[in-house]
Design a protein around this motif. Structure first.
Motif, PDB file in Angstrom:
ATOM      1  N   MET A  46      -4.424  34.934 -14.121  1.00  0.00           N
ATOM      2  CA  MET A  46      -4.109  33.582 -14.624  1.00  0.00           C
ATOM      3  C   MET A  46      -3.285  33.653 -15.900  1.00  0.00           C
ATOM      4  SD  MET A  46      -6.243  32.038 -12.617  1.00  0.00           S
ATOM      5  CE  MET A  46      -6.031  30.406 -13.300  1.00  0.00           C
ATOM      6  N   GLY A  47      -3.530  34.706 -16.653  1.00  0.00           N
ATOM      7  CA  GLY A  47      -2.881  34.808 -17.951  1.00  0.00           C
ATOM      8  C   GLY A  47      -3.297  36.076 -18.654  1.00  0.00           C
ATOM      9  N   LEU A  72       7.090  34.554 -19.076  1.00  0.00           N
ATOM     10  CA  LEU A  72       7.227  33.240 -18.429  1.00  0.00           C
ATOM     11  C   LEU A  72       8.302  33.243 -17.346  1.00  0.00           C
ATOM     12  CD1 LEU A  72       6.800  30.951 -21.554  1.00  0.00           C
ATOM     13  CD2 LEU A  72       5.259  31.057 -19.575  1.00  0.00           C
ATOM     14  N   ARG A  96       6.217  34.419 -14.511  1.00  0.00           N
ATOM     15  CA  ARG A  96       5.118  33.492 -14.166  1.00  0.00           C
ATOM     16  C   ARG A  96       5.201  32.257 -15.071  1.00  0.00           C
ATOM     17  NH1 ARG A  96       4.560  36.976 -11.119  1.00  0.00           N
ATOM     18  NH2 ARG A  96       2.723  38.026 -10.295  1.00  0.00           N
ATOM     19  N   PRO A  97       5.854  31.201 -14.589  1.00  0.00           N
ATOM     20  CA  PRO A  97       6.085  30.029 -15.455  1.00  0.00           C
ATOM     21  C   PRO A  97       4.806  29.336 -15.946  1.00  0.00           C
ATOM     22  CG  PRO A  97       7.461  29.969 -13.491  1.00  0.00           C
ATOM     23  CD  PRO A  97       6.502  31.082 -13.286  1.00  0.00           C
ATOM     24  N   PHE A  98       3.692  29.511 -15.206  1.00  0.00           N
ATOM     25  CA  PHE A  98       2.492  28.768 -15.606  1.00  0.00           C
ATOM     26  C   PHE A  98       1.400  29.668 -16.156  1.00  0.00           C
ATOM     27  CE2 PHE A  98       4.631  26.226 -12.357  1.00  0.00           C
ATOM     28  CZ  PHE A  98       4.948  25.134 -13.144  1.00  0.00           C
ATOM     29  N   PHE A  99       1.820  30.759 -16.744  1.00  0.00           N
ATOM     30  CA  PHE A  99       0.881  31.737 -17.277  1.00  0.00           C
ATOM     31  C   PHE A  99       0.137  31.188 -18.503  1.00  0.00           C
ATOM     32  CE2 PHE A  99       0.333  36.450 -18.135  1.00  0.00           C
ATOM     33  CZ  PHE A  99      -0.086  36.751 -16.855  1.00  0.00           C
ATOM     34  N   HIS A 100      -1.129  31.605 -18.647  1.00  0.00           N
ATOM     35  CA  HIS A 100      -1.917  31.228 -19.833  1.00  0.00           C
ATOM     36  C   HIS A 100      -1.856  32.329 -20.888  1.00  0.00           C
ATOM     37  CE1 HIS A 100      -4.805  28.114 -17.898  1.00  0.00           C
ATOM     38  NE2 HIS A 100      -3.547  27.923 -17.562  1.00  0.00           N
ATOM     39  N   ILE A 110       5.979  28.409 -24.616  1.00  0.00           N
ATOM     40  CA  ILE A 110       4.665  28.246 -23.976  1.00  0.00           C
ATOM     41  C   ILE A 110       4.250  26.786 -24.090  1.00  0.00           C
ATOM     42  CG2 ILE A 110       2.235  28.928 -24.015  1.00  0.00           C
ATOM     43  CD1 ILE A 110       3.092  31.560 -25.386  1.00  0.00           C
ATOM     44  N   ALA A 111       3.928  26.162 -22.955  1.00  0.00           N
ATOM     45  CA  ALA A 111       3.468  24.780 -22.989  1.00  0.00           C
ATOM     46  C   ALA A 111       2.118  24.729 -23.704  1.00  0.00           C
ATOM     47  CB  ALA A 111       3.340  24.239 -21.571  1.00  0.00           C
ATOM     48  N   ASP A 138      -0.514  23.169 -23.139  1.00  0.00           N
ATOM     49  CA  ASP A 138      -1.700  23.247 -22.279  1.00  0.00           C
ATOM     50  C   ASP A 138      -1.818  24.593 -21.549  1.00  0.00           C
ATOM     51  OD1 ASP A 138       0.388  22.700 -20.644  1.00  0.00           O
ATOM     52  OD2 ASP A 138      -0.550  21.010 -19.601  1.00  0.00           O
ATOM     53  N   ASN A 139      -0.913  25.527 -21.843  1.00  0.00           N
ATOM     54  CA  ASN A 139      -1.071  26.902 -21.351  1.00  0.00           C
ATOM     55  C   ASN A 139      -1.505  27.846 -22.461  1.00  0.00           C
ATOM     56  OD1 ASN A 139      -0.485  26.385 -18.689  1.00  0.00           O
ATOM     57  ND2 ASN A 139       1.714  26.687 -18.964  1.00  0.00           N
TER      58      ASN A 139
END
Ligand code: C2E
Ligand code: MG
Ligand code: MG
Ligand code: MG
Length: 284
Positions: free
Chosen positions: A56-57, A106, A109-113, A141-142, A144-145
């Motif tokens: 996930m991250g 990123l 993996r664009p949605f990595f935590h 990094i967004a 919420d990530n």
């Protein structure tokens, strides 16, 4: 003749003393010097979804190679930096290093935590949420990530740290209580705090399946998390047996040598590029 010898010896001894004092720099000074150079770097440890094995991250973990030689563990120098009031310098360096590395990760993996460790000094610093926002926009990094990990021990001033948590949560940043169960604070405050995750300390994971009285603590922590609607991350998983027990307890996320050791950026990128690592991150 004895008097000149006495003076000579005295001078020699004081010269040696001055030399010793000057070369034995204090650790905060060595940290400051190390920050001027490039003695610090980050390693990344995978955080996986326990049911699927998907990564996930990562958690960013700082490393210090003093004078480019000896490795000083964070458990040694982080408390020193906290005491000396220079933890903000360390955190700023973590942000800078992560902002350099994150775009590479990123792009795989664009949605990595990304999880970052904060100390009490960070949680108490006015304007820290603004620092995090600036870091997020620089790193791509967004919010919420991003997961900020705070140990129970860093909740020295629960009101101040709690207010920082509230602001982080309002900004969409997630908050994790790290090493949960090893602090000395009461459980009462936990329901009031703006927290998303409880991280079960490796002490309790490593007791799983043994006959130690500690072996039941992880299950109790998981119950508490469920009652408070918090997600659980188990850390320090080293064996398939520990994994099996935690899966049985419906733990969501996991971290440990079984899935991956803290690794440098290039190794992480290789792992992410390897076909199939999205679905299943095999034990190293
Ligand atoms: P932590 O945040 O609880 O990090 C987890 C520690 O457990 C890491 O040690 C990691 O290498 C280790 N670990 C992970 N999986 C396993 C496993 O399966 N078995 C065993 N035996 N150990 C495992 P590390 O990197 O030495 O960091 C120690 C502590 O130093 C961290 O504990 C954290 O509290 C602190 N720290 C590390 N980096 C930073 C940082 O950038 N800022 C701050 N403020 N603290 C940091
Ligand atoms: Mg941590
Ligand atoms: Mg921990
Ligand atoms: Mg720890």
């Amino acid at each position: 003749i004895l008097i000149p010898i006495g003076i000579f010896v005295g001078l020699l001894l004081s010269a040696i003393l001055i030399f010793v004092v000057r070369t034995r720099m204090s650790m905060p000074t060595m940290i400051r010097n190390g920050l001027k150079g490039s003695e610090f770097n980050l390693l990344y440890q995978p955080v996986v979804d326990l049911s699927s094995g998907t990564m996930m991250g990562v958690e960013a973990l700082i490393r210090w190679r003093r004078n480019g030689k000896d490795f000083v563990p964070p458990e040694t120098f982080i408390p020193v930096a906290e005491q000396a009031g220079i933890i903000s310098l360390i955190t700023a360096r973590v942000f800078r290093l992560l902002a350099e590395d994150a775009p590479h990760i990123l792009s795989e993996r664009p949605f990595f935590h990304f999880a970052v460790n904060f100390s009490a000094g960070d949680m108490h610093r006015p304007g820290v949420v603004e620092e995090v926002r600036r870091f997020a926009s620089q790193s791509g990094i967004a919010l919420d990530n991003l997961v900020i990990e705070v140990t129970e021990r860093s909740l020295v001033d629960v009101n101040l740290a709690g207010e920082t948590m509230r602001q982080m949560r309002a900004a969409g940043i997630r908050v994790a209580i790290d090493d949960f169960g090893t602090g000395y604070s009461s459980l009462g405050y936990l329901a009031q705090l703006h927290v998303d995750y409880l991280k079960i300390d490796k002490l309790f994971v490593q007791a799983l399946g043994t006959d130690s009285p500690t072996s039941q603590v992880a299950a109790r922590i998981i119950e508490i998390a469920k009652d408070l609607n918090l997600q659980v991350i188990a850390e320090g998983i080293e064996t398939k047996r520990q994994e099996r027990i935690l899966k049985g307890l419906h733990v969501g996320c996991a971290q440990g040598y079984l899935y991956g050791r803290p690794m440098p950026l290039d190794e992480l990128l290789q792992l992410l590029r390897r076909k199939g690592s999205v679905r299943r991150l095999e034990a190293a």
